[in-house]
Design a protein around this motif. Structure first.
Motif, short mmCIF file in Angstrom:
data_model
loop_
_atom_site.label_atom_id
_atom_site.label_comp_id
_atom_site.label_asym_id
_atom_site.label_seq_id
_atom_site.Cartn_x
_atom_site.Cartn_y
_atom_site.Cartn_z
N UNK A 29 0.82 -1.23 0.00
CA UNK A 29 0.00 0.00 0.00
C UNK A 29 0.84 1.27 0.00
N UNK A 30 2.17 1.08 -0.05
CA UNK A 30 3.05 2.24 0.06
C UNK A 30 2.69 3.32 -0.97
N UNK A 31 2.53 2.88 -2.22
CA UNK A 31 2.21 3.84 -3.29
C UNK A 31 0.88 4.56 -3.03
N UNK A 32 -0.12 3.78 -2.61
CA UNK A 32 -1.43 4.40 -2.34
C UNK A 32 -1.30 5.46 -1.27
N UNK A 33 -0.49 5.12 -0.26
CA UNK A 33 -0.36 6.04 0.86
C UNK A 33 0.31 7.34 0.41
N UNK A 34 1.38 7.21 -0.36
CA UNK A 34 2.09 8.42 -0.83
C UNK A 34 1.16 9.27 -1.70
N UNK A 35 0.53 8.62 -2.69
CA UNK A 35 -0.35 9.35 -3.60
C UNK A 35 -1.53 9.94 -2.83
N UNK A 36 -2.07 9.12 -1.92
CA UNK A 36 -3.25 9.57 -1.15
C UNK A 36 -2.94 10.80 -0.32
N UNK A 37 -1.78 10.78 0.34
CA UNK A 37 -1.42 11.93 1.18
C UNK A 37 -1.18 13.18 0.32
N UNK B 268 -0.33 1.82 -9.08
CA UNK B 268 0.93 1.44 -9.72
C UNK B 268 1.84 2.66 -9.89
N UNK B 269 3.11 2.40 -10.18
CA UNK B 269 4.12 3.47 -10.15
C UNK B 269 3.81 4.61 -11.11
N UNK B 270 3.40 4.27 -12.35
CA UNK B 270 3.16 5.34 -13.32
C UNK B 270 2.02 6.23 -12.85
N UNK B 271 0.97 5.59 -12.27
CA UNK B 271 -0.16 6.37 -11.82
C UNK B 271 0.24 7.27 -10.65
N UNK B 272 1.07 6.70 -9.77
CA UNK B 272 1.52 7.50 -8.64
C UNK B 272 2.30 8.72 -9.15
N UNK B 273 3.14 8.49 -10.14
CA UNK B 273 3.90 9.60 -10.71
C UNK B 273 2.98 10.68 -11.25
N UNK B 274 1.95 10.25 -11.98
CA UNK B 274 0.99 11.21 -12.56
C UNK B 274 0.29 12.00 -11.45
N UNK B 275 -0.14 11.28 -10.41
CA UNK B 275 -0.85 11.95 -9.32
C UNK B 275 0.05 12.96 -8.61
#
Lengths: 271, 293
Positions: free
Chosen positions: B24-32, B141-148
């Motif tokens: 969930x690391x990515x979700x957490x970073x993007x979410x915050x 996923x990583x690309x989505x996190x980058x976009x967010x």
């Protein structure tokens, strides 16, 4: 609020007009609000703009603020054409009840007047001190941190005036600042404006429906009516003959010890 | 966790928390990141009276995302496209509150209907479908996190640039105009930033629940503070706590993160409301004594 002794206009070094309108006309399509208006406002002068709703009083303020262009004629502030955001002009808008949930304190509103137009995240040096100074000048220090929406109308007007003075303007435009205030607060606001123009030479243009609270301080009256515009001292303008001509309907001006009453206007649709 | 009757272990479950946390690391970073920006915009959504507009824009953003899903292109891009079109329409045509509300009322069902159509035609994973409306379960996923993160960075940077004039234009438009501020242009810029933020928020908590991040935090903050700066700080804190806490609570469960986020967000509002009522009763305006310094 203590009133200082009146100072002669000659004390002000710059004697050129703060505001000058020459042969100014404003039309909205077929509607002719006012025509051939000539006005030279001296530093420290107090001008009341009177007249029925819809005759173009607020439009006159918009012209001076550079928000509405004249149909014909010239308007200048301190000898230069009007422009939007001119720092020589302070503006006290018509009173809107501010919600207590607006997230604003008097301090915040005045701060907007000081640096609210500036872009970017940088701090404005001296802004805090300037805000304190402005709040003190209008006697609003004691409620500077209360929610704005919980202040009385008179207190909100003082804060508005502090905000309008942020740029140290030479001309202060006030749109119905006495509306919905009780007599004591009306007198307080008028005394504040009067002191400002005497001590700093700031000319005041006040749009108002209430002539009596300002009668002791007003220098000239601009009456904007459906059938013409008239400029002069209160004694010249507020007479039965002049108002009857401006309204083209019988109007009677009655002077009593407590002020002036204008009779007959309730029959007009605008009132 | 002992399950009795309803299987509560499906809702709150901390087994294998460590390994789940990695996922969930990515979700957490993007979410915050999304929550920080949403908390920043939230006070403006309140002062500019835009909660309903936020809801409407998010439905068109959903339609864009669903369309992208159907076409097999980037869901984030589709979402942004839908958002920006809606934000521009609302910003340009709905300057007065009444016009704006009716415009949003017209756009919203249209957007939702389009979205439903696209999803009905889509034959991929069902989880993708409902994720757009009610939020993802996990895994960005990583690309989505980058976009967010990019979106959030752009929004935060522009907000820093326009902060003061936007505040002026939002709380005191008459004087702002008189002081030469282009209130109308600022309004459009803010709607575009709002559209971007909504598009980003939808990827995490879903189109139906965006208001929990863009309305509730500032609404709560305004109950307990009258200072513009404190309201902003509290609003950002509230949205971040709701989002971060929601994701952490949702980790072990089989439920999407949205109900956790919205419940935390609502809980914070309820507490603030009670504090606000007590303050009013004790005299909010108990005036501070004249400043000593």
């Amino acid at each position: 609020m203590t009133l200082t002794e009146a100072v002669a206009p000659s004390r002000v070094a710059d004697v050129s007009a703060v505001l000058s309108l020459r042969d100014a006309s404003l039309h909205y399509g077929e509607r002719h609000l006012w025509e051939h208006l000539d006005l030279e406002l001296a530093p420290g002068e107090f001008l009341a703009v009177l007249g029925p709703n819809g005759a173009g009083k607020t439009s006159l303020l918009r012209v001076v603020l550079g928000l509405t262009a004249l149909t014909a004629g010239h308007v200048e502030i301190g000898g230069l054409p009007v422009s939007r955001g001119n720092r020589l002009v302070g503006y006290v808008p018509q009173h809107h009840a501010l919600s207590s949930a607006s997230g604003l304190r008097p301090r915040d509103l005045v701060r907007l007047g000081v640096d609210g137009h500036r872009w970017g995240p940088g701090r404005t040096p001296g802004a805090r001190a300037r805000v304190d100074e402005l709040l003190a000048a209008v006697g609003a220090t004691s409620y500077a941190d209360a929610p704005l929406g919980l202040l009385s109308g008179g207190e909100q007007q003082r804060v508005r005036i502090a905000q309008a003075l942020a740029t140290d303007p030479r001309l202060l435009l006030c749109d119905e600042p006495l509306l919905s205030l009780d007599i004591a607060h009306q007198q307080g606001v008028v005394a504040l404006l009067d002191a400002r123009r005497r001590e700093h030479g700031t000319a005041v243009v006040m749009v108002t429906h209430e002539i009596n609270p300002i009668l002791p301080v007003v220098d000239r009256v601009l009456f904007v009516a459906p059938h013409g515009v008239r400029l002069g001292t209160p004694g010249e303008i507020l007479t039965s003959a002049v108002l009857t001509e401006l309204y083209r309907t019988p109007v009677e001006v009655v002077r009593t010890s407590s002020g002036i009453a204008i009779l007959g206007l309730h029959t007009l649709p605008e009132h | 966790m002992v399950a009795a009757g309803a299987d509560w272990s499906r809702v709150i479950n901390f087994d294998d928390y460590g390994s789940l946390f990695e996922l969930a690391r990515n979700s957490l970073i993007a979410g915050i990141a999304v929550a920080l920006v949403a908390g920043l915009l939230s006070p403006f959504v309140m002062t500019r009276d835009l909660p309903f507009a936020v809801h409407g824009i998010s439905e068109l953003s959903f339609a864009g995302a669903a369309g992208a899903l159907l076409l097999g292109t980037s869901v984030v891009l589709g979402s942004i496209a839908g958002s920006l079109i809606a934000a521009l329409l609302v910003g340009a045509l709905g300057t007065r509150a009444r016009d704006r509300n009716s415009l949003v009322g017209v756009l919203m069902p249209f957007g939702l209907g389009l979205g439903v159509l696209f999803l009905a035609l889509y034959e991929g994973r069902a989880a993708n479908k409902f994720g757009l409306l009610t939020g993802q379960i996990i895994a960005v996923e990583d690309t989505k996190m980058g976009a967010l993160l990019c979106i959030c960075g752009v929004v935060a940077a522009v907000m820093a640039l326009i902060w003061r004039p936007l505040t002026f234009a939002s709380v005191d438009p008459d004087v702002a105009v008189a002081r030469g501020i282009n209130v109308r242009a600022l309004s459009i810029v803010f709607m575009l930033l709002l559209g971007l933020t909504i598009a980003a928020a939808i990827q995490i908590i879903g189109a139906l629940l965006v208001l929990a991040l863009l309305c509730t935090p500032a609404a709560a903050a305004m109950q307990v503070s009258a200072s513009a700066r404190n309201i902003t700080l509290l609003s950002v804190t509230f949205s971040t706590v709701s989002m971060g806490g929601g994701i952490l609570l949702a980790l072990g469960s089989e439920v999407p993160i949205s109900p956790y986020v919205t419940t935390l967000s609502f809980g914070i509002y309820a507490v603030c409301r009670v504090i606000g009522i007590q303050r009013t009763r004790q005299g909010w305006a108990a005036r501070p004594q004249p400043a000593t310094s």
